[in-house]
Design an enzyme around this catalytic site. Sequence first.
Site, PDB file in Angstrom:
ATOM      1  N   LYS A 269       0.854  -1.190   0.000  1.00  0.00           N
ATOM      2  CA  LYS A 269       0.000   0.000   0.000  1.00  0.00           C
ATOM      3  C   LYS A 269       0.885   1.234   0.000  1.00  0.00           C
ATOM      4  O   LYS A 269       1.743   1.399   0.858  1.00  0.00           O
ATOM      5  CB  LYS A 269      -0.906  -0.018   1.228  1.00  0.00           C
ATOM      6  CG  LYS A 269      -1.768   1.224   1.340  1.00  0.00           C
ATOM      7  CD  LYS A 269      -2.784   1.102   2.454  1.00  0.00           C
ATOM      8  CE  LYS A 269      -3.583   2.382   2.579  1.00  0.00           C
ATOM      9  NZ  LYS A 269      -4.594   2.287   3.642  1.00  0.00           N
TER      10      LYS A 269
ATOM     11  N   LYS B 127      -2.224  -1.476  -3.838  1.00  0.00           N
ATOM     12  CA  LYS B 127      -3.099  -0.300  -3.755  1.00  0.00           C
ATOM     13  C   LYS B 127      -2.276   0.974  -3.826  1.00  0.00           C
ATOM     14  O   LYS B 127      -1.271   1.047  -3.113  1.00  0.00           O
ATOM     15  CB  LYS B 127      -3.839  -0.386  -2.419  1.00  0.00           C
ATOM     16  CG  LYS B 127      -4.774   0.741  -2.148  1.00  0.00           C
ATOM     17  CD  LYS B 127      -5.290   0.637  -0.743  1.00  0.00           C
ATOM     18  CE  LYS B 127      -6.102   1.885  -0.436  1.00  0.00           C
ATOM     19  NZ  LYS B 127      -6.451   1.979   0.942  1.00  0.00           N
TER      20      LYS B 127
HETATM   21  C1  PBG Z   1      -7.607   3.310   5.688  1.00  0.00           C
HETATM   22  C2  PBG Z   1      -7.859   3.135   4.256  1.00  0.00           C
HETATM   23  C3  PBG Z   1      -7.663   4.076   3.223  1.00  0.00           C
HETATM   24  C4  PBG Z   1      -8.171   3.502   2.078  1.00  0.00           C
HETATM   25  C5  PBG Z   1      -8.639   2.228   2.407  1.00  0.00           C
HETATM   26  N1  PBG Z   1      -8.426   2.013   3.759  1.00  0.00           N
HETATM   27  C6  PBG Z   1      -7.144   5.463   3.267  1.00  0.00           C
HETATM   28  C7  PBG Z   1      -5.794   5.746   3.728  1.00  0.00           C
HETATM   29  O1  PBG Z   1      -4.953   4.870   3.901  1.00  0.00           O
HETATM   30  O2  PBG Z   1      -5.551   6.931   3.975  1.00  0.00           O
HETATM   31  C8  PBG Z   1      -8.225   4.181   0.739  1.00  0.00           C
HETATM   32  C9  PBG Z   1      -9.255   3.712  -0.208  1.00  0.00           C
HETATM   33  C10 PBG Z   1      -9.579   4.635  -1.315  1.00  0.00           C
HETATM   34  O3  PBG Z   1      -8.949   5.683  -1.542  1.00  0.00           O
HETATM   35  O4  PBG Z   1     -10.526   4.294  -2.035  1.00  0.00           O
HETATM   36  N2  PBG Z   1      -6.372   2.975   6.185  1.00  0.00           N
END
Ligand code: PBG
Length: 334
Positions: free
Chosen positions: A203, A258
């Site tokens: 991520k 992601k």
């Molecule tokens: C929370 C989380 C996030 C997303 C999914 N779980 C945001 C982040 O890490 O700030 C992002 C999903 C999206 O942008 O559609 N940790």
Amino acid sequence: MPDFARGPFPSTRMRRHRAHAWSRRMVEETSLAVSDLIWPLFVLDQQDSESVPSLPGVSRLGTKDILKAVEYACELEIPAIAIFPVTDPSLKTEDAQEATNPDNLVCRTVRNIKQHFGDQIGVICDVALDPYSSHGQDGLVRDGVILNDETISVLCQQAIIQADSGCDIIAPSDMMDGRIGEIRDALDEQGHEEVQIMSYAAKYASGFYGPFRDAVGSAGNLGKGDKKTYQQCPSQTDEALHEVALDLLEGADSVMVKPGMPYLDVLQRVKETFRVPTFVYQVSGEYAMLSAAAENGWLDRRATVLESLLAFKRAGADGVLTYFAAEAAAWLKE
Ligand code: PBG
């Protein structure tokens, strides 16, 4: 050139296969099916739904509409949904204690969904503290530092109460080191051996999460803060393989890359290296870009959405988390 080939043009004509719809289908290497789609849903602790301006067409679902949405997902045969709670600002604290409240919004929602739909659809819950923390960070913070090991014990508690509520897949999105192994142990100790872990393994600290943070209301909490000390730097790909390797060693059942479209290279490397169930998240910013362009008449919504989803499959994804899931599923069923 392989020796069975007769040679280049005019013997070889690449357009022959492309000349008919049936023949394009016949040679198709990759295809997109409803079973590839996972639908993220935002839930609100009130009767009525609210729209999210930066995610046109996506709502924070109220208590009535969430069951309707899940029913629709079941009808479409979408295999799983991912639930994201919009926490009331009054419940957000420095230590994010609402994350471990067995009666919090996400737990109540999962119980409700499971009561109505049982095993018809899989339910995925995020593990991270950002929906609950007053600072909008995914972990506990002391003197401006995101604490790794202290955060993990809270994440374990969060995973347990979500599994107790009937969640089928725990999806840690927090990027703390070592959390997968500890969450696996914690789940097993509570008799949740059957609950899967889908790790947000690779991520990235991305600018594409903006509309999600608007949707769950954490954008204001995070303010000018960022998540660069735990989410990966966009320059890294070997590091993504290292992250995935560790999460698999710690017991992840599946892994995720992601965001999606800017990271197809990472997705491809992960799938080719590990050959395990690999998911990709077409994140909120990707949804917003495609929707905005389509709303302006600059792109054809259906063509570009289906093309973007197919591209994830081609790069190696076994499934895609996408806000377009229901819309795309309906198109695929036509
Ligand atoms: C929370 C989380 C996030 C997303 C999914 N779980 C945001 C982040 O890490 O700030 C992002 C999903 C999206 O942008 O559609 N940790």
